[in-house]
Design a protein around this motif. Sequence first.
Motif, PDB file in Angstrom:
ATOM      1  N   GLY A 134       0.807  -1.205   0.000  1.00  0.00           N
ATOM      2  CA  GLY A 134       0.000   0.000   0.000  1.00  0.00           C
ATOM      3  C   GLY A 134       0.844   1.260   0.000  1.00  0.00           C
ATOM      4  O   GLY A 134       1.965   1.282   0.505  1.00  0.00           O
ATOM      5  N   ARG A 135       0.299   2.317  -0.559  1.00  0.00           N
ATOM      6  CA  ARG A 135       1.013   3.591  -0.600  1.00  0.00           C
ATOM      7  C   ARG A 135       1.230   4.144   0.808  1.00  0.00           C
ATOM      8  O   ARG A 135       2.262   4.770   1.084  1.00  0.00           O
ATOM      9  CB  ARG A 135       0.258   4.593  -1.475  1.00  0.00           C
ATOM     10  N   ALA A 136       0.280   3.904   1.703  1.00  0.00           N
ATOM     11  CA  ALA A 136       0.422   4.423   3.065  1.00  0.00           C
ATOM     12  C   ALA A 136       1.632   3.808   3.754  1.00  0.00           C
ATOM     13  O   ALA A 136       2.376   4.501   4.471  1.00  0.00           O
ATOM     14  CB  ALA A 136      -0.848   4.148   3.868  1.00  0.00           C
ATOM     15  N   GLU A 137       1.843   2.508   3.558  1.00  0.00           N
ATOM     16  CA  GLU A 137       2.988   1.844   4.172  1.00  0.00           C
ATOM     17  C   GLU A 137       4.299   2.400   3.622  1.00  0.00           C
ATOM     18  O   GLU A 137       5.264   2.611   4.367  1.00  0.00           O
ATOM     19  CB  GLU A 137       2.921   0.338   3.947  1.00  0.00           C
ATOM     20  N   ALA A 138       4.333   2.635   2.312  1.00  0.00           N
ATOM     21  CA  ALA A 138       5.550   3.181   1.703  1.00  0.00           C
ATOM     22  C   ALA A 138       5.828   4.590   2.227  1.00  0.00           C
ATOM     23  O   ALA A 138       6.977   4.938   2.537  1.00  0.00           O
ATOM     24  CB  ALA A 138       5.407   3.190   0.183  1.00  0.00           C
TER      25      ALA A 138
ATOM     26  N   ALA B  89       4.943   5.785   5.074  1.00  0.00           N
ATOM     27  CA  ALA B  89       5.356   5.677   6.472  1.00  0.00           C
ATOM     28  C   ALA B  89       6.834   5.331   6.578  1.00  0.00           C
ATOM     29  O   ALA B  89       7.551   5.852   7.443  1.00  0.00           O
ATOM     30  CB  ALA B  89       4.510   4.636   7.200  1.00  0.00           C
ATOM     31  N   LEU B  90       7.301   4.453   5.703  1.00  0.00           N
ATOM     32  CA  LEU B  90       8.716   4.072   5.740  1.00  0.00           C
ATOM     33  C   LEU B  90       9.606   5.258   5.365  1.00  0.00           C
ATOM     34  O   LEU B  90      10.629   5.507   6.015  1.00  0.00           O
ATOM     35  CB  LEU B  90       8.961   2.898   4.804  1.00  0.00           C
ATOM     36  N   LEU B  91       9.230   5.987   4.336  1.00  0.00           N
ATOM     37  CA  LEU B  91      10.015   7.152   3.930  1.00  0.00           C
ATOM     38  C   LEU B  91      10.061   8.188   5.048  1.00  0.00           C
ATOM     39  O   LEU B  91      11.121   8.756   5.348  1.00  0.00           O
ATOM     40  CB  LEU B  91       9.410   7.762   2.669  1.00  0.00           C
ATOM     41  N   THR B  92       8.938   8.429   5.672  1.00  0.00           N
ATOM     42  CA  THR B  92       8.886   9.386   6.771  1.00  0.00           C
ATOM     43  C   THR B  92       9.764   8.941   7.940  1.00  0.00           C
ATOM     44  O   THR B  92      10.504   9.738   8.527  1.00  0.00           O
ATOM     45  CB  THR B  92       7.441   9.574   7.243  1.00  0.00           C
ATOM     46  N   ALA B  93       9.692   7.643   8.255  1.00  0.00           N
ATOM     47  CA  ALA B  93      10.497   7.114   9.358  1.00  0.00           C
ATOM     48  C   ALA B  93      11.987   7.254   9.067  1.00  0.00           C
ATOM     49  O   ALA B  93      12.781   7.567   9.966  1.00  0.00           O
ATOM     50  CB  ALA B  93      10.141   5.648   9.605  1.00  0.00           C
ATOM     51  N   ALA B  94      12.391   7.013   7.822  1.00  0.00           N
ATOM     52  CA  ALA B  94      13.805   7.120   7.467  1.00  0.00           C
ATOM     53  C   ALA B  94      14.324   8.530   7.710  1.00  0.00           C
ATOM     54  O   ALA B  94      15.395   8.729   8.298  1.00  0.00           O
ATOM     55  CB  ALA B  94      14.002   6.728   6.009  1.00  0.00           C
ATOM     56  N   VAL B  95      13.565   9.523   7.282  1.00  0.00           N
ATOM     57  CA  VAL B  95      14.001  10.910   7.460  1.00  0.00           C
ATOM     58  C   VAL B  95      13.991  11.288   8.936  1.00  0.00           C
ATOM     59  O   VAL B  95      14.904  11.979   9.423  1.00  0.00           O
ATOM     60  CB  VAL B  95      13.106  11.849   6.623  1.00  0.00           C
ATOM     61  N   GLU B  96      12.996  10.822   9.666  1.00  0.00           N
ATOM     62  CA  GLU B  96      12.948  11.123  11.103  1.00  0.00           C
ATOM     63  C   GLU B  96      14.127  10.507  11.845  1.00  0.00           C
ATOM     64  O   GLU B  96      14.565  11.028  12.881  1.00  0.00           O
ATOM     65  CB  GLU B  96      11.630  10.621  11.683  1.00  0.00           C
ATOM     66  N   ARG B  97      14.665   9.400  11.318  1.00  0.00           N
ATOM     67  CA  ARG B  97      15.822   8.749  11.941  1.00  0.00           C
ATOM     68  C   ARG B  97      17.146   9.320  11.439  1.00  0.00           C
ATOM     69  O   ARG B  97      18.206   8.805  11.769  1.00  0.00           O
ATOM     70  CB  ARG B  97      15.775   7.237  11.703  1.00  0.00           C
ATOM     71  N   GLY B  98      17.093  10.370  10.644  1.00  0.00           N
ATOM     72  CA  GLY B  98      18.318  11.065  10.277  1.00  0.00           C
ATOM     73  C   GLY B  98      18.833  10.826   8.882  1.00  0.00           C
ATOM     74  O   GLY B  98      19.896  11.350   8.513  1.00  0.00           O
TER      75      GLY B  98
ATOM     76  N   ILE C 215       7.754   9.433  -2.838  1.00  0.00           N
ATOM     77  CA  ILE C 215       8.663  10.334  -2.124  1.00  0.00           C
ATOM     78  C   ILE C 215       8.021  11.704  -1.955  1.00  0.00           C
ATOM     79  O   ILE C 215       8.033  12.291  -0.864  1.00  0.00           O
ATOM     80  CB  ILE C 215      10.009  10.442  -2.868  1.00  0.00           C
ATOM     81  N   ALA C 216       7.449  12.217  -3.026  1.00  0.00           N
ATOM     82  CA  ALA C 216       6.820  13.533  -2.939  1.00  0.00           C
ATOM     83  C   ALA C 216       5.607  13.504  -2.013  1.00  0.00           C
ATOM     84  O   ALA C 216       5.403  14.426  -1.210  1.00  0.00           O
ATOM     85  CB  ALA C 216       6.412  14.004  -4.334  1.00  0.00           C
ATOM     86  N   GLU C 217       4.804  12.452  -2.103  1.00  0.00           N
ATOM     87  CA  GLU C 217       3.628  12.348  -1.239  1.00  0.00           C
ATOM     88  C   GLU C 217       4.025  12.326   0.236  1.00  0.00           C
ATOM     89  O   GLU C 217       3.363  12.937   1.089  1.00  0.00           O
ATOM     90  CB  GLU C 217       2.839  11.080  -1.570  1.00  0.00           C
ATOM     91  N   ALA C 218       5.119  11.623   0.552  1.00  0.00           N
ATOM     92  CA  ALA C 218       5.518  11.447   1.946  1.00  0.00           C
ATOM     93  C   ALA C 218       6.307  12.622   2.499  1.00  0.00           C
ATOM     94  O   ALA C 218       6.168  12.976   3.677  1.00  0.00           O
ATOM     95  CB  ALA C 218       6.341  10.174   2.092  1.00  0.00           C
ATOM     96  N   LEU C 219       7.133  13.245   1.665  1.00  0.00           N
ATOM     97  CA  LEU C 219       8.155  14.134   2.203  1.00  0.00           C
ATOM     98  C   LEU C 219       8.087  15.582   1.738  1.00  0.00           C
ATOM     99  O   LEU C 219       8.771  16.433   2.300  1.00  0.00           O
ATOM    100  CB  LEU C 219       9.544  13.563   1.883  1.00  0.00           C
ATOM    101  N   HIS C 220       7.310  15.871   0.723  1.00  0.00           N
ATOM    102  CA  HIS C 220       7.214  17.245   0.261  1.00  0.00           C
ATOM    103  C   HIS C 220       6.240  18.022   1.156  1.00  0.00           C
ATOM    104  O   HIS C 220       5.178  17.505   1.500  1.00  0.00           O
ATOM    105  CB  HIS C 220       6.724  17.294  -1.195  1.00  0.00           C
ATOM    106  N   PRO C 221       6.606  19.248   1.561  1.00  0.00           N
ATOM    107  CA  PRO C 221       7.850  19.973   1.261  1.00  0.00           C
ATOM    108  C   PRO C 221       9.028  19.365   2.025  1.00  0.00           C
ATOM    109  O   PRO C 221       8.905  19.025   3.204  1.00  0.00           O
ATOM    110  CB  PRO C 221       7.546  21.398   1.724  1.00  0.00           C
TER     111      PRO C 221
END
Length: 294
Positions: free
Chosen positions: A35-39, A41-50, A69-75
């Motif tokens: 699912g897109r939501a799971e993907a 969440a993983l991208l967000t977690a990676a950035v939150e972990r540095g 990537i854009a959906e999870a992290l933009h801006p």
Amino acid sequence: MVNGVLDLGGELPVRRLGLGTGGLVGPGYWGPRGGRAEARALLTAAVERGVTLIDTADNYGPELAEELIAEALHPYREGLVVATKGGVVRTGPDRWHAAGRPEQLRAQCEASLRRLRVDRIDLYQLHRFDPAVPMAEQLGALAQLRAAGLIRHIGLDTVTAPQLRSALESTPIASVQNPYNLLDRGSAEVLALCEAHGIAFLPYYPLGSGALTRENAAALTSVAAAHGASAGRIALAWLLHHSPVLCPAPGTGSLVHLAENLEAAAIRLTAREVELLDALARGRGVRRRSTPRV
């Protein structure tokens, strides 16, 4: 912490342990994996972990990884580098076709800009040299994109040492992506060139596409046991110890595996452990996966 920081192109700092996005799409880099939501969440977690370096490509999905990537992290938060690639087109799972004509490269770059929702891509990597197009024309197209302000730095994916030397005569190169891991040192000459020129080396298949754990090498398992870590974490730690320009960006679709991978940055290997791990490739030849990675 061994992870440290490398300056892409001499001026763009990234932490050396990043995240690849091939694990966010389906087998053969085609279609969704989950699912897109799971993907997201993983991208967000990676950035939150540095994580400050995310490696992707326009053809992962195709297009899907960039969209996620854009959906999870933009801006995008300040200091986050999203590196993408162009230069191939897809016709199905594990089906890749070089597309290096200048007009193709510009169109692919512009499409990535739209999907990633940015005005400039920090690191744009040529996914393959197209054998039907002169190298000078392909590099010239990327240099024009850089001059136009659409990309910041140029990288190359899957190159030989002679190709890299030739490319450096035409334009600055900020990164190289070639296979490199504990069992596959086939790009050692390319790595040496990267070290000499301050070029980031983003090793693909940093975990040997599962080969490292299947091999169950005694040296790897003993070092892993000494640190209470998985073989994969030790393999990533070895890359970080092996060369200051190596920037592994392992891909995963699992939050658990993401956490395990990122913990490799905290592992400090002794000189003896590094020596034991260095010896793993001797007499094994070059190990590569039968399925091509592009």
